[in-house]
Design a protein around this motif. Structure first.
Motif, PDB file in Angstrom:
ATOM      1  N   GLY A  23       0.816  -1.205   0.000  1.00 15.84           N
ATOM      2  CA  GLY A  23       0.000   0.000   0.000  1.00 15.84           C
ATOM      3  C   GLY A  23       0.848   1.252   0.000  1.00 15.84           C
ATOM      4  O   GLY A  23       2.016   1.231   0.372  1.00 15.84           O
ATOM      5  N   LEU A  26      -2.085   7.592   0.806  1.00 15.28           N
ATOM      6  CA  LEU A  26      -2.622   8.649  -0.050  1.00 15.28           C
ATOM      7  C   LEU A  26      -2.903   9.908   0.756  1.00 15.28           C
ATOM      8  O   LEU A  26      -2.725  11.012   0.257  1.00 15.28           O
ATOM      9  CB  LEU A  26      -3.918   8.187  -0.724  1.00 15.28           C
ATOM     10  N   THR A  37      -3.667   2.918  -0.560  1.00 17.93           N
ATOM     11  CA  THR A  37      -3.961   1.982  -1.636  1.00 17.93           C
ATOM     12  C   THR A  37      -3.847   0.573  -1.059  1.00 17.93           C
ATOM     13  O   THR A  37      -3.194   0.360  -0.032  1.00 17.93           O
ATOM     14  CB  THR A  37      -2.998   2.140  -2.820  1.00 17.93           C
ATOM     15  N   ASN A  39      -3.090  -3.283  -2.512  1.00 20.69           N
ATOM     16  CA  ASN A  39      -2.733  -4.172  -3.616  1.00 20.69           C
ATOM     17  C   ASN A  39      -2.040  -5.411  -3.086  1.00 20.69           C
ATOM     18  O   ASN A  39      -1.445  -5.393  -2.007  1.00 20.69           O
ATOM     19  CB  ASN A  39      -1.792  -3.458  -4.592  1.00 20.69           C
ATOM     20  N   VAL A  50      -8.850   1.451  -2.692  1.00 19.19           N
ATOM     21  CA  VAL A  50      -8.446   2.434  -1.695  1.00 19.19           C
ATOM     22  C   VAL A  50      -9.195   2.125  -0.397  1.00 19.19           C
ATOM     23  O   VAL A  50     -10.416   1.961  -0.393  1.00 19.19           O
ATOM     24  CB  VAL A  50      -8.766   3.880  -2.162  1.00 19.19           C
TER      25      VAL A  50
END
Length: 104
Positions: A23, A26, A37, A39, A50
């Protein structure tokens, strides 16, 4: 991709999830918001997901607002992941509530 990942051995069947998250922060606005994020650390695919935690003072406590966004409604795999993760997040939030109640 190895056979374990293809079979879903490290995650939900058909999802090829490694169990490791990568991640990027953000937004971090203490003490109100954290947005990152989300992933798979072992995949080159960017999900677009998100995760956001918003904290709001409410009465004598704090309301936690949680969202997990970015699921493509046209992608069947993404929608299956959303369904699976929805149940997981609900359980995690229940466990968080229990821990917070014990420490109050």
């Amino acid at each position: 991709m190895n056979a374990d990942r293809a079979s879903g051995a490290n995650g939900p069947p058909g999802q090829q999830f490694s169990g490791e998250i990568r991640g990027e922060v953000l937004e971090a606005s203490a003490p109100d918001r954290l947005s990152i994020t989300w992933n798979d650390a072992q995949s080159d695919r960017v999900t677009g997901w998100v995760i956001t935690w918003d904290l709001r003072q409410e009465g004598h406590g704090t309301r936690i607002l949680f969202s997990h966004t970015g699921f493509d409604p046209e992608d069947a795999v993404m929608q299956r992941a959303r369904t699976i993760m929805g149940g997981g997040w609900a359980g995690m939030l229940d466990r968080l509530a229990a821990v917070l109640a014990e420490s109050a």
